[in-house]
Design a protein around this motif. Sequence first.
Motif, short mmCIF file in Angstrom:
data_model
loop_
_atom_site.label_atom_id
_atom_site.label_comp_id
_atom_site.label_asym_id
_atom_site.label_seq_id
_atom_site.Cartn_x
_atom_site.Cartn_y
_atom_site.Cartn_z
N GLY A 10 0.81 -1.21 0.00
CA GLY A 10 0.00 0.00 0.00
C GLY A 10 0.84 1.26 0.00
N SER A 11 0.32 2.29 -0.65
CA SER A 11 1.01 3.58 -0.74
C SER A 11 -0.02 4.70 -0.67
CB SER A 11 1.78 3.67 -2.06
OG SER A 11 2.19 4.99 -2.34
N GLY A 12 0.39 5.81 -0.07
CA GLY A 12 -0.49 6.97 0.00
C GLY A 12 -0.88 7.49 -1.38
N ALA A 13 -0.06 7.17 -2.38
CA ALA A 13 -0.37 7.61 -3.75
C ALA A 13 -1.64 6.94 -4.27
CB ALA A 13 0.80 7.30 -4.67
N GLU A 14 -2.06 5.84 -3.62
CA GLU A 14 -3.26 5.12 -4.03
C GLU A 14 -4.53 5.65 -3.37
OE1 GLU A 14 -0.78 0.91 -4.49
OE2 GLU A 14 -2.02 1.30 -2.73
N SER A 15 -4.40 6.70 -2.59
CA SER A 15 -5.54 7.26 -1.86
C SER A 15 -6.66 7.68 -2.80
CB SER A 15 -5.08 8.48 -1.05
OG SER A 15 -6.18 9.30 -0.70
N PRO A 16 -7.87 7.12 -2.65
CA PRO A 16 -8.99 7.57 -3.50
C PRO A 16 -9.36 9.02 -3.24
CG PRO A 16 -9.76 6.08 -1.78
CD PRO A 16 -8.27 6.04 -1.74
N GLY A 17 -9.23 9.46 -1.97
CA GLY A 17 -9.52 10.85 -1.67
C GLY A 17 -8.61 11.79 -2.42
N TRP A 18 -7.32 11.45 -2.49
CA TRP A 18 -6.36 12.29 -3.20
C TRP A 18 -6.67 12.31 -4.69
CZ3 TRP A 18 -3.72 16.17 -3.97
CH2 TRP A 18 -2.63 16.23 -4.85
N ARG A 19 -7.02 11.17 -5.26
CA ARG A 19 -7.34 11.13 -6.69
C ARG A 19 -8.56 12.00 -7.00
NH1 ARG A 19 -6.16 5.52 -6.17
NH2 ARG A 19 -8.39 5.03 -6.18
N HIS A 20 -9.56 11.97 -6.11
CA HIS A 20 -10.75 12.79 -6.32
C HIS A 20 -10.43 14.28 -6.20
CE1 HIS A 20 -13.30 9.10 -5.01
NE2 HIS A 20 -13.00 9.06 -6.29
N VAL A 21 -9.56 14.63 -5.25
CA VAL A 21 -9.13 16.02 -5.10
C VAL A 21 -8.41 16.50 -6.36
CG1 VAL A 21 -7.42 17.48 -3.92
CG2 VAL A 21 -9.06 16.15 -2.58
N GLN A 22 -7.54 15.66 -6.89
CA GLN A 22 -6.83 16.03 -8.12
C GLN A 22 -7.80 16.29 -9.27
OE1 GLN A 22 -4.16 12.48 -8.08
NE2 GLN A 22 -2.56 13.93 -8.54
N PHE A 68 4.21 18.64 1.41
CA PHE A 68 5.53 18.83 2.01
C PHE A 68 5.60 18.16 3.37
CE2 PHE A 68 8.45 21.27 4.72
CZ PHE A 68 9.63 21.09 4.01
N ARG A 69 4.55 18.30 4.16
CA ARG A 69 4.55 17.66 5.49
C ARG A 69 4.58 16.14 5.35
NH1 ARG A 69 6.63 16.89 9.35
NH2 ARG A 69 5.74 16.67 11.44
N HIS A 70 3.84 15.64 4.36
CA HIS A 70 3.86 14.20 4.10
C HIS A 70 5.26 13.73 3.73
CE1 HIS A 70 2.30 10.63 1.46
NE2 HIS A 70 2.69 10.22 2.66
N TYR A 71 5.93 14.54 2.93
CA TYR A 71 7.31 14.24 2.53
C TYR A 71 8.22 14.17 3.76
CZ TYR A 71 12.00 15.48 0.79
OH TYR A 71 13.34 15.53 0.54
N GLN A 72 8.08 15.13 4.65
CA GLN A 72 8.91 15.15 5.85
C GLN A 72 8.64 13.93 6.74
OE1 GLN A 72 11.36 17.22 6.56
NE2 GLN A 72 11.07 18.46 4.75
N VAL A 73 7.37 13.55 6.86
CA VAL A 73 7.01 12.37 7.66
C VAL A 73 7.61 11.12 7.03
CG1 VAL A 73 5.10 10.90 8.38
CG2 VAL A 73 4.94 13.37 8.68
N ALA A 74 7.57 11.05 5.70
CA ALA A 74 8.14 9.89 5.02
C ALA A 74 9.62 9.75 5.32
CB ALA A 74 7.92 10.01 3.51
N LEU A 75 10.33 10.86 5.39
CA LEU A 75 11.75 10.83 5.71
C LEU A 75 11.99 10.45 7.17
CD1 LEU A 75 13.16 13.99 3.88
CD2 LEU A 75 13.26 11.61 3.13
N ARG A 76 11.19 11.03 8.05
CA ARG A 76 11.43 10.86 9.48
C ARG A 76 10.96 9.51 10.00
NH1 ARG A 76 8.88 14.80 14.20
NH2 ARG A 76 9.44 13.51 15.99
N VAL A 77 9.79 9.08 9.54
CA VAL A 77 9.18 7.88 10.09
C VAL A 77 9.32 6.68 9.15
CG1 VAL A 77 7.04 6.84 10.91
CG2 VAL A 77 7.54 9.24 11.42
N GLY A 78 9.13 6.95 7.85
CA GLY A 78 9.12 5.86 6.90
C GLY A 78 10.48 5.29 6.57
N GLY A 79 11.54 5.99 6.99
CA GLY A 79 12.87 5.49 6.71
C GLY A 79 13.25 5.56 5.25
#
Length: 230
Positions: free
Chosen positions: A116-128, A180-191
């Motif tokens: 799973g990836s956040g890029a697959e978010s249906p909410g994000w696709r609808h927002v786009q 941007f915040r998602h990017y920072q979380v990916a670096l800090r938490v996602g490794g």
Amino acid sequence: MKRDKSPTLPGSGATDYARYMRTDVLLGLQRQPDEVIHRDELLFQVVHQSSELWLKLAAAEVTETTARVTAGDLATAQALLTRAALAVRLVTDQLEMLGHLSPGDFQAMQPALGNGSGAESPGWRHVQAASRKLGRAFADHLAAHGTTAVDLRPADRADPACRLAETMVEWDERVALWRFRHYQVALRVGGHAPASTPNSSAAVLAKLVEHRFFPELWQARLHSPGTDPL
């Protein structure tokens, strides 16, 4: 006399609140204790499931914004888009909860997430999709009135088109801040490896931070008439 509080709405649940909010279903959407492999799966799911709900609302507001622009009701369109921007701000704020996870915690629960990836978010696709339609509708509105984004005078707050354009820029900015915040979380938490690492997941996220739904409005800020930028 004691008021009868027996539920009157159809559906399951002991109260009308539970039936209307469908809390039995909502609170059963998270993995059960005997399913989890790490206790922080609940935190991870709550953040992302609630984000999907806020994104659903944001996309609905942007969709209605587009309908209002097409109808020529720019004042209502601006109010609706302001609500959508607030929804994305709340989605961004929720990411703070993920800061309580360590890379080790995240790695421990990774098997439960599959691929799973956040890029697959249906909410994000609808927002786009909704945002792209809004951009086209606003451009059509300006063209129908014989003007362009560059012609808008930002100092003219009496002009509904100017006010809506500013709110569209704010919407774009809110989405960028979330990315941007998602990017920072990916670096800090996602490794994840830093964005400078070729083909890394973080590199993909970093590119998305620079994306804008309405680039013509941002460009217009450099060339619009008057001394104040849009």
